[in-house]
Design a protein around this motif. Structure first.
Motif, mmCIF file in Angstrom:
data_model
loop_
_atom_site.group_PDB
_atom_site.id
_atom_site.type_symbol
_atom_site.label_atom_id
_atom_site.label_comp_id
_atom_site.label_asym_id
_atom_site.label_seq_id
_atom_site.Cartn_x
_atom_site.Cartn_y
_atom_site.Cartn_z
ATOM 1 N N THR A 1 -5.126 0.451 10.163
ATOM 2 C CA THR A 1 -6.130 0.437 8.801
ATOM 3 C C THR A 1 -7.642 0.169 9.450
ATOM 4 O OG1 THR A 1 -4.179 -0.064 7.417
ATOM 5 C CG2 THR A 1 -6.584 -0.353 6.641
ATOM 6 N N THR B 1 -7.008 6.132 2.713
ATOM 7 C CA THR B 1 -6.617 4.891 3.353
ATOM 8 C C THR B 1 -6.494 3.645 2.252
ATOM 9 O OG1 THR B 1 -7.969 5.319 5.179
ATOM 10 C CG2 THR B 1 -7.201 3.028 5.070
ATOM 11 N N SER C 1 -5.663 4.067 -0.798
ATOM 12 C CA SER C 1 -4.384 4.476 -1.673
ATOM 13 C C SER C 1 -3.022 4.287 -0.843
ATOM 14 C CB SER C 1 -4.514 5.876 -1.846
ATOM 15 O OG SER C 1 -3.345 6.397 -2.805
ATOM 16 N N ASP C 2 -3.080 4.416 0.217
ATOM 17 C CA ASP C 2 -1.799 4.254 1.015
ATOM 18 C C ASP C 2 -1.540 2.865 1.366
ATOM 19 O OD1 ASP C 2 0.310 4.830 2.754
ATOM 20 O OD2 ASP C 2 -0.807 4.322 4.393
ATOM 21 N N LEU C 3 -2.676 2.052 1.564
ATOM 22 C CA LEU C 3 -2.897 0.325 1.814
ATOM 23 C C LEU C 3 -2.225 -0.199 0.535
ATOM 24 C CD1 LEU C 3 -3.408 -1.616 3.859
ATOM 25 C CD2 LEU C 3 -5.378 -1.650 2.635
ATOM 26 N N ASP D 1 -0.982 1.105 -2.918
ATOM 27 C CA ASP D 1 0.282 1.279 -3.367
ATOM 28 C C ASP D 1 0.522 2.653 -2.932
ATOM 29 O OD1 ASP D 1 2.457 1.740 -5.070
ATOM 30 O OD2 ASP D 1 1.041 2.086 -6.878
ATOM 31 N N SER D 2 1.359 2.919 -1.996
ATOM 32 C CA SER D 2 2.147 3.846 -1.288
ATOM 33 C C SER D 2 2.739 5.093 -2.234
ATOM 34 C CB SER D 2 2.631 3.873 0.083
ATOM 35 O OG SER D 2 3.822 3.181 -0.137
ATOM 36 N N ARG D 3 3.383 4.499 -3.129
ATOM 37 C CA ARG D 3 4.190 5.287 -4.276
ATOM 38 C C ARG D 3 3.227 6.355 -5.062
ATOM 39 N NH1 ARG D 3 7.842 1.559 -7.138
ATOM 40 N NH2 ARG D 3 5.919 0.350 -7.084
ATOM 41 N N GLN D 4 2.076 5.742 -5.390
ATOM 42 C CA GLN D 4 1.514 6.588 -6.373
ATOM 43 C C GLN D 4 0.389 7.197 -5.381
ATOM 44 O OE1 GLN D 4 -0.103 4.174 -9.292
ATOM 45 N NE2 GLN D 4 1.668 3.904 -10.436
ATOM 46 N N LEU D 5 -0.120 8.340 -5.955
ATOM 47 C CA LEU D 5 -1.167 9.243 -5.015
ATOM 48 C C LEU D 5 -2.429 9.088 -5.750
ATOM 49 C CD1 LEU D 5 1.268 12.285 -3.944
ATOM 50 C CD2 LEU D 5 0.628 10.178 -2.776
ATOM 51 N N ASP E 1 -5.169 9.978 -3.034
ATOM 52 C CA ASP E 1 -5.044 11.296 -2.601
ATOM 53 C C ASP E 1 -5.651 12.244 -3.566
ATOM 54 O OD1 ASP E 1 -4.183 9.849 -0.417
ATOM 55 O OD2 ASP E 1 -2.038 10.263 -0.938
#
Length: 101
Positions: A3, A47, A49-51, A53-57, A60
């Motif tokens: 990250t 980055t 968004s993945d850091l 809460d990786s379940r919600q997009l 993205d």
């Protein structure tokens, strides 16, 4: 660990874009620097968004909207620049005053 590298890359892209946007005299170069800024923002959105809460997009999906705005800017921007070049015979930002006829 990954990250930090991605955020450093995004900060470099953003700073290069801001520097180029503030110092460029050519409209085409200013548009390219604006694209660099938008790409740096997209990298940050994905980055974080993945850091967090990786379940919600959410990040993205928002970056897809930013990419759509960048595509519209890439289509409309050169048309405006070519129209200004046709009327003013220059794409230099300092020489183009659009308020004078």
């Amino acid at each position: 660990m990954m990250t930090e590298y991605v955020l450093i890359l995004s900060a470099y892209l953003f700073s290069i874009g801001i520097y180029g946007l503030t110092t460029s005299r050519n409209m085409v170069r200013a548009l390219m620097c604006l694209e660099l800024i938008l790409n740096a923002v997209n990298i940050n959105l994905v980055t974080f968004s993945d850091l967090f809460d990786s379940r919600q997009l959410k990040g993205d999906i928002f970056s897809v909207f930013v990419i759509a705005i960048a595509a519209v800017e890439a289509a409309i921007g050169p048309a405006i620049v070519s129209s200004i070049h046709r009327n003013r015979k220059s794409t230099c930002i300092n020489q183009s005053n659009l308020l004078n006829k």
